[in-house]
Design a protein around this motif. Sequence first.
Motif, mmCIF file in Angstrom:
data_model
loop_
_atom_site.group_PDB
_atom_site.id
_atom_site.type_symbol
_atom_site.label_atom_id
_atom_site.label_comp_id
_atom_site.label_asym_id
_atom_site.label_seq_id
_atom_site.Cartn_x
_atom_site.Cartn_y
_atom_site.Cartn_z
ATOM 1 N N VAL A 196 47.498 49.295 38.710
ATOM 2 C CA VAL A 196 47.822 49.916 37.426
ATOM 3 C C VAL A 196 46.615 49.853 36.492
ATOM 4 N N THR A 197 46.027 48.664 36.391
ATOM 5 C CA THR A 197 44.907 48.507 35.464
ATOM 6 C C THR A 197 43.705 49.352 35.895
ATOM 7 N N LYS A 198 43.589 49.613 37.205
ATOM 8 C CA LYS A 198 42.504 50.483 37.674
ATOM 9 C C LYS A 198 42.643 51.870 37.078
ATOM 10 N N ARG A 199 43.867 52.357 37.021
ATOM 11 C CA ARG A 199 44.093 53.696 36.457
ATOM 12 C C ARG A 199 43.955 53.704 34.936
ATOM 13 N N LEU A 200 44.168 52.545 34.321
ATOM 14 C CA LEU A 200 44.040 52.448 32.872
ATOM 15 C C LEU A 200 42.611 52.101 32.441
ATOM 16 N N GLY A 220 39.006 49.811 29.624
ATOM 17 C CA GLY A 220 37.848 49.114 30.169
ATOM 18 C C GLY A 220 38.280 47.825 30.843
ATOM 19 N N ASN A 221 37.507 46.772 30.659
ATOM 20 C CA ASN A 221 37.896 45.461 31.182
ATOM 21 C C ASN A 221 38.190 44.507 30.029
ATOM 22 N N GLY A 222 38.844 45.063 28.973
ATOM 23 C CA GLY A 222 39.174 44.276 27.796
ATOM 24 C C GLY A 222 40.366 43.377 28.022
ATOM 25 N N ILE A 223 40.820 42.753 26.967
ATOM 26 C CA ILE A 223 41.834 41.703 27.069
ATOM 27 C C ILE A 223 43.176 42.199 27.600
ATOM 28 N N LEU A 224 43.525 43.468 27.361
ATOM 29 C CA LEU A 224 44.805 43.990 27.831
ATOM 30 C C LEU A 224 44.818 44.219 29.336
ATOM 31 N N ARG A 225 43.645 44.327 29.927
ATOM 32 C CA ARG A 225 43.552 44.705 31.337
ATOM 33 C C ARG A 225 42.985 43.610 32.234
ATOM 34 N N SER A 226 42.235 42.691 31.672
ATOM 35 C CA SER A 226 41.509 41.711 32.483
ATOM 36 C C SER A 226 42.427 40.595 32.987
ATOM 37 N N ASN A 227 41.910 39.841 33.940
ATOM 38 C CA ASN A 227 42.641 38.722 34.533
ATOM 39 C C ASN A 227 41.742 37.496 34.628
ATOM 40 N N GLY A 228 42.353 36.352 34.964
ATOM 41 C CA GLY A 228 41.604 35.146 35.278
ATOM 42 C C GLY A 228 40.769 34.620 34.134
ATOM 43 N N HIS A 229 39.592 34.115 34.464
ATOM 44 C CA HIS A 229 38.732 33.454 33.485
ATOM 45 C C HIS A 229 38.174 34.439 32.456
ATOM 46 N N ILE A 230 37.970 35.690 32.866
ATOM 47 C CA ILE A 230 37.474 36.699 31.909
ATOM 48 C C ILE A 230 38.505 36.914 30.813
ATOM 49 N N TRP A 231 39.782 37.034 31.221
ATOM 50 C CA TRP A 231 40.862 37.200 30.231
ATOM 51 C C TRP A 231 40.932 35.976 29.309
ATOM 52 N N PHE A 280 31.456 44.441 27.140
ATOM 53 C CA PHE A 280 32.407 43.482 26.582
ATOM 54 C C PHE A 280 32.848 43.918 25.177
ATOM 55 N N ILE A 281 31.892 44.300 24.351
ATOM 56 C CA ILE A 281 32.190 44.697 22.968
ATOM 57 C C ILE A 281 32.983 46.001 22.937
ATOM 58 N N VAL A 282 32.503 47.015 23.664
ATOM 59 C CA VAL A 282 33.158 48.331 23.649
ATOM 60 C C VAL A 282 34.569 48.241 24.222
ATOM 61 N N ASP A 283 34.736 47.526 25.346
ATOM 62 C CA ASP A 283 36.052 47.439 25.985
ATOM 63 C C ASP A 283 37.077 46.774 25.080
ATOM 64 N N ASN A 284 36.690 45.677 24.408
ATOM 65 C CA ASN A 284 37.647 45.004 23.537
ATOM 66 C C ASN A 284 37.931 45.796 22.270
ATOM 67 N N CYS A 285 36.947 46.560 21.798
ATOM 68 C CA CYS A 285 37.211 47.457 20.667
ATOM 69 C C CYS A 285 38.220 48.527 21.062
ATOM 70 N N LYS A 286 38.093 49.072 22.275
ATOM 71 C CA LYS A 286 39.055 50.076 22.756
ATOM 72 C C LYS A 286 40.451 49.480 22.816
ATOM 73 N N ASN A 287 40.558 48.249 23.313
ATOM 74 C CA ASN A 287 41.857 47.585 23.400
ATOM 75 C C ASN A 287 42.489 47.411 22.025
ATOM 76 N N ILE A 288 41.680 46.983 21.062
ATOM 77 C CA ILE A 288 42.203 46.726 19.713
ATOM 78 C C ILE A 288 42.544 48.032 19.006
ATOM 79 N N TYR A 289 41.693 49.035 19.174
ATOM 80 C CA TYR A 289 41.991 50.345 18.592
ATOM 81 C C TYR A 289 43.324 50.866 19.106
#
Length: 552
Positions: A163-167, A172-183, A348-357
């Motif tokens: 699912v996250t691959k399609r999203l 990106g690989n922001g907080i809504l999509r990431s897993n494990g230690h990155i999340w 990292f910055i762009v992906d998390n901005c997309k998540n928050i937006y």
Amino acid sequence: MKAAGFLVSLLLVLLLLAVVVSPTVIVDSLKKRFSSLVLIVLVLEGFYIFNTHVWLKSAQRLRWKLQKQGIYGPKPSLFYGNVPEMQKIQDASLKKSPNNYGEFVAHDYTSSLFPYFEQWRKLYGPVYTYSTGNKQHLYVNQPELVKEMNQSISLDLGKPSYVTKRLAPMLGNGILRSNGHIWAMQRKIVAPEFFMDKVKGMVSLMLQSAELLTRKWDERIEAEGGEMAEISVGEDLRSLSADVISRACFGSSYFKGKKIFSKLRTLQKVISNQSVLFGSPALGFLPRRKQKEIENLEKEIESLIWEAVKERERECLETPSNEKDLLHSILEGAINDDNVGESSSKNFIVDNCKNIYFAGHESTAVAASWCLMLLALHPEWQSRIREEMAQICPDGVLDAESVSKMKMVTMVIQEVMRLYPPAAFVSREALEDTQIGHIVVPRGVCLWTLIPTLHRDPEIWGRDANEFKPERFENGVSGACKLPQVYIPFGLGPRLCLGRNFAMVQLKVVISLIISKFRFSLSPKYRHSPAYRMIVEPGQGVHILVERLKQC
């Protein structure tokens, strides 16, 4: 495999015949073509073997492991799993769906949006298994198991990878999509910006944005004769919510981020048309034209966000301040955290901005739309909120302190989020074999919990579970139902939505301010048609008749 062997034999026979009856030139030509055809056949045969012995066996093995634990479900087809049956059930449901609110007053929309889940739940109970192509799923709607799943702190339970691959273009690989230690690292950086003490400091900014909306509605009423206007609230609430997230977290007005929000909305619609959740992962190929559209939107959004980031950096250098907004914290996190390499800090910055937006304005705007729809149907609750406001802030001026005391509007929002939670599912994937209650979930199995089904269960909420009754929350969530852990509009446990405080306070501010200035009812144009587009939203918008209140 047998079919491929037969085809090769047939080609050999044709070649021998050609040698007997054809000239030498033709034979040479046939030999070349035969070689090419044999190569194609061998490739197809290899693909067949891979699918039969690896792809399908993998899903079957997971299904057997679940069946050994007494978990069953609908029988899957060979290549597509249960997707054809899901589509058949969905098509049958669409043919009998009503299109106005009156027929939906006490109706659970899960039966029209996700009818296959409801049908299978009646057949197999609250825990069953099904598949989409090569992906095996476990549907879990048993309260105790839901509680344990949501409160699990193991990093072996993450977001479903297919699912996250399609999203990915959206998040990106922001907080809504990431897993494990990155999340875990991302949450450590972002979460403190949404603690209640920070959110209270944003109330004045929320009020500024909400006042822009009420002034716009005032002007609309004036333009239509000064008494009443019909308004479709969806885009106005999106604009307001986008303005709030921009002002509070990114230090800019909505107008500066307008293109970002517009393109994110377009991208959301494109991705939502892919059957993101339930299409077969292995067979979910997109037409090249559609894929190109997604790629172009993704690049444009990333470029616009990066421009905003660089502008914010320049502002910080020109006018240093001790106060840090969310973007500033993300910038510092990307620079100072050893887990974020220099080359990946931009992502990292762009992906998390997309998540928050996305999460910061889309979900909140949709929740506000559902609030206004239900309040328009129940004007007595408009009056109750208005009366409470008169007691808490007699001068009519809202602030962080008065907003925190508003019990009536809180009860209304909690009830709206029970009936129409924007997020329809809690979804997880077992990244390793994982124990959930008495069930051992094999690695690779995806778990799904349908939130509105839990929120409307009569055994938990009572016989009036499908009715709008905010008074049930008079003593909080624990007093509203038998099992508080099943009330999960923002999730539960470690993955509890980090923007929960932000969303609740914003909804209180917006709803309170609108009710203090207007009286409203549903327009005859309103058609009740919940639609799933990554979140559950009013499919044809919310049309209300707005009347300006007489000021004393």
